[in-house]
Scaffold this motif. Sequence first.
Motif, PDB file in Angstrom:
ATOM      1  N   UNK A 104      38.923  67.012  31.897  1.00  0.00           N
ATOM      2  CA  UNK A 104      39.683  67.988  31.108  1.00  0.00           C
ATOM      3  C   UNK A 104      38.671  68.768  30.278  1.00  0.00           C
ATOM      4  N   UNK A 105      38.796  70.078  30.300  1.00  0.00           N
ATOM      5  CA  UNK A 105      37.867  70.932  29.577  1.00  0.00           C
ATOM      6  C   UNK A 105      38.608  71.635  28.442  1.00  0.00           C
ATOM      7  N   UNK A 106      38.006  71.552  27.262  1.00  0.00           N
ATOM      8  CA  UNK A 106      38.606  72.157  26.067  1.00  0.00           C
ATOM      9  C   UNK A 106      37.738  73.285  25.558  1.00  0.00           C
ATOM     10  N   UNK A 107      38.395  74.374  25.226  1.00  0.00           N
ATOM     11  CA  UNK A 107      37.768  75.478  24.520  1.00  0.00           C
ATOM     12  C   UNK A 107      38.157  75.346  23.049  1.00  0.00           C
ATOM     13  N   UNK A 108      37.252  75.688  22.132  1.00  0.00           N
ATOM     14  CA  UNK A 108      37.547  75.525  20.713  1.00  0.00           C
ATOM     15  C   UNK A 108      36.907  76.651  19.908  1.00  0.00           C
ATOM     16  N   UNK A 167      43.694  68.584  21.061  1.00  0.00           N
ATOM     17  CA  UNK A 167      43.362  67.805  19.867  1.00  0.00           C
ATOM     18  C   UNK A 167      43.887  68.537  18.645  1.00  0.00           C
ATOM     19  N   UNK A 168      44.560  67.797  17.792  1.00  0.00           N
ATOM     20  CA  UNK A 168      45.089  68.381  16.570  1.00  0.00           C
ATOM     21  C   UNK A 168      44.473  67.687  15.371  1.00  0.00           C
ATOM     22  N   UNK A 169      44.079  68.488  14.397  1.00  0.00           N
ATOM     23  CA  UNK A 169      43.383  67.980  13.222  1.00  0.00           C
ATOM     24  C   UNK A 169      44.371  67.322  12.276  1.00  0.00           C
ATOM     25  N   UNK A 170      44.084  66.091  11.888  1.00  0.00           N
ATOM     26  CA  UNK A 170      44.946  65.360  10.951  1.00  0.00           C
ATOM     27  C   UNK A 170      44.457  65.589   9.523  1.00  0.00           C
ATOM     28  N   UNK A 213      41.351  73.683  18.660  1.00  0.00           N
ATOM     29  CA  UNK A 213      41.227  73.425  20.093  1.00  0.00           C
ATOM     30  C   UNK A 213      42.331  74.102  20.884  1.00  0.00           C
ATOM     31  N   UNK A 214      42.008  74.489  22.102  1.00  0.00           N
ATOM     32  CA  UNK A 214      43.036  74.826  23.076  1.00  0.00           C
ATOM     33  C   UNK A 214      43.653  73.555  23.612  1.00  0.00           C
ATOM     34  N   UNK A 215      44.655  73.708  24.449  1.00  0.00           N
ATOM     35  CA  UNK A 215      45.364  72.535  24.966  1.00  0.00           C
ATOM     36  C   UNK A 215      44.655  71.896  26.152  1.00  0.00           C
ATOM     37  N   UNK A 216      43.593  72.522  26.619  1.00  0.00           N
ATOM     38  CA  UNK A 216      42.790  71.926  27.676  1.00  0.00           C
ATOM     39  C   UNK A 216      43.231  72.325  29.070  1.00  0.00           C
ATOM     40  N   UNK A 273      45.928  84.067  11.451  1.00  0.00           N
ATOM     41  CA  UNK A 273      45.989  82.741  12.078  1.00  0.00           C
ATOM     42  C   UNK A 273      44.988  82.678  13.226  1.00  0.00           C
ATOM     43  N   UNK A 274      44.501  81.492  13.449  1.00  0.00           N
ATOM     44  CA  UNK A 274      43.555  81.292  14.539  1.00  0.00           C
ATOM     45  C   UNK A 274      44.232  80.511  15.647  1.00  0.00           C
ATOM     46  N   UNK A 275      43.890  80.858  16.863  1.00  0.00           N
ATOM     47  CA  UNK A 275      44.534  80.208  17.996  1.00  0.00           C
ATOM     48  C   UNK A 275      43.620  80.275  19.209  1.00  0.00           C
ATOM     49  N   UNK A 276      43.686  79.237  20.023  1.00  0.00           N
ATOM     50  CA  UNK A 276      42.954  79.202  21.285  1.00  0.00           C
ATOM     51  C   UNK A 276      43.949  78.916  22.392  1.00  0.00           C
ATOM     52  N   UNK A 277      43.940  79.743  23.410  1.00  0.00           N
ATOM     53  CA  UNK A 277      44.878  79.586  24.516  1.00  0.00           C
ATOM     54  C   UNK A 277      44.135  79.317  25.816  1.00  0.00           C
ATOM     55  N   UNK A 278      44.470  78.203  26.421  1.00  0.00           N
ATOM     56  CA  UNK A 278      43.983  77.892  27.758  1.00  0.00           C
ATOM     57  C   UNK A 278      45.217  77.846  28.646  1.00  0.00           C
ATOM     58  N   UNK A 279      45.479  78.954  29.319  1.00  0.00           N
ATOM     59  CA  UNK A 279      46.742  79.098  30.042  1.00  0.00           C
ATOM     60  C   UNK A 279      46.806  78.210  31.282  1.00  0.00           C
ATOM     61  N   UNK A 280      45.662  77.861  31.831  1.00  0.00           N
ATOM     62  CA  UNK A 280      45.630  77.026  33.038  1.00  0.00           C
ATOM     63  C   UNK A 280      45.750  75.561  32.629  1.00  0.00           C
ATOM     64  N   UNK A 281      46.866  74.953  32.962  1.00  0.00           N
ATOM     65  CA  UNK A 281      47.067  73.555  32.606  1.00  0.00           C
ATOM     66  C   UNK A 281      46.263  72.652  33.534  1.00  0.00           C
ATOM     67  N   UNK A 282      46.297  72.970  34.825  1.00  0.00           N
ATOM     68  CA  UNK A 282      45.611  72.137  35.802  1.00  0.00           C
ATOM     69  C   UNK A 282      45.122  73.011  36.960  1.00  0.00           C
ATOM     70  N   UNK A 283      43.906  72.725  37.398  1.00  0.00           N
ATOM     71  CA  UNK A 283      43.322  73.430  38.539  1.00  0.00           C
ATOM     72  C   UNK A 283      42.798  72.399  39.514  1.00  0.00           C
ATOM     73  N   UNK A 284      43.073  72.618  40.788  1.00  0.00           N
ATOM     74  CA  UNK A 284      42.545  71.743  41.833  1.00  0.00           C
ATOM     75  C   UNK A 284      41.721  72.580  42.799  1.00  0.00           C
ATOM     76  N   UNK A 285      40.538  72.093  43.100  1.00  0.00           N
ATOM     77  CA  UNK A 285      39.663  72.773  44.052  1.00  0.00           C
ATOM     78  C   UNK A 285      39.043  71.735  44.966  1.00  0.00           C
ATOM     79  N   UNK A 286      38.482  72.226  46.043  1.00  0.00           N
ATOM     80  CA  UNK A 286      37.738  71.373  46.956  1.00  0.00           C
ATOM     81  C   UNK A 286      36.264  71.517  46.613  1.00  0.00           C
TER      82      UNK A 286
END
Lengths: 118, 114
Positions: free
Chosen positions: B89-93, A43-46, B104-107, B1-14
């Motif tokens: 999809x889980x977002x960290x912020x 999500x990007x802030x507008x 927000x991170x990219x999720x 600058x502020x930044x949030x990094x979620x390096x895992x784009x997708x995770x699959x588990x059983x």
Amino acid sequence: NAGVTQTPKFQVLKTGQSMTLQCAQDMNHNSMYWYRQDPGMGLRLIYYSASEGTTDKGEVPNGYNVSRLNKREFSLRLESAAPSQTSVYFCASSDPRGQGLYSNQPQHFGDGTRLSIL
Amino acid sequence: AQKVTQAQTEISVVEKEDVTLDCVYETRDTTYYLFWYKQPPSGELVFLIRRNSFDEQNEISGRYSWNFQKSTSSFNFTITASQVVDSAVYFCALISYNTDKLIFGTGTRLQVFP
């Protein structure tokens, strides 16, 4: 509890058309926000509004205008829609500082507006 | 600058596996808040947890737990005994005390298979 209400939920526009997305909150929050969500970009802030009568640019303000009509309502306008503005738009509200140093309440989000521009 | 990094784009588990979603943040502020949000397939954003920078105590809520470590600027989220309903999809912020901007991170898309 209505929380944050966005209208419309879906919209299709042609390039060059204008449109206003509406947002209203009933939690008496001071701050309101508009985000866009695109695949792989989070999500990007507008724009955001820290209080009634004030607005500030966020990360991606180009092509948008906002109006904080009153404490409850915060609208987002696309004056001349472009395909690059195809996205899901979320409105949010919060009382960031609330009462005290440690309050910082979470942002409450509307259900989103899915906007497609052809 | 502020930044949030979620390096895992997708995770699959059983189903019933434990899974940890990583979140690394950057900020120069000493007072800040971290959040996790869940976005299920229906699209809404659901608030899960808020943590302030002065409280490094880990938190557990049912099958969910969060590990906040200032030394590594991380705020990781673990789901124990995952269920299909956890698919989202889980977002960290991150937000600093002196700003109104939630970053927000990219999720991370979590898929839990039966």
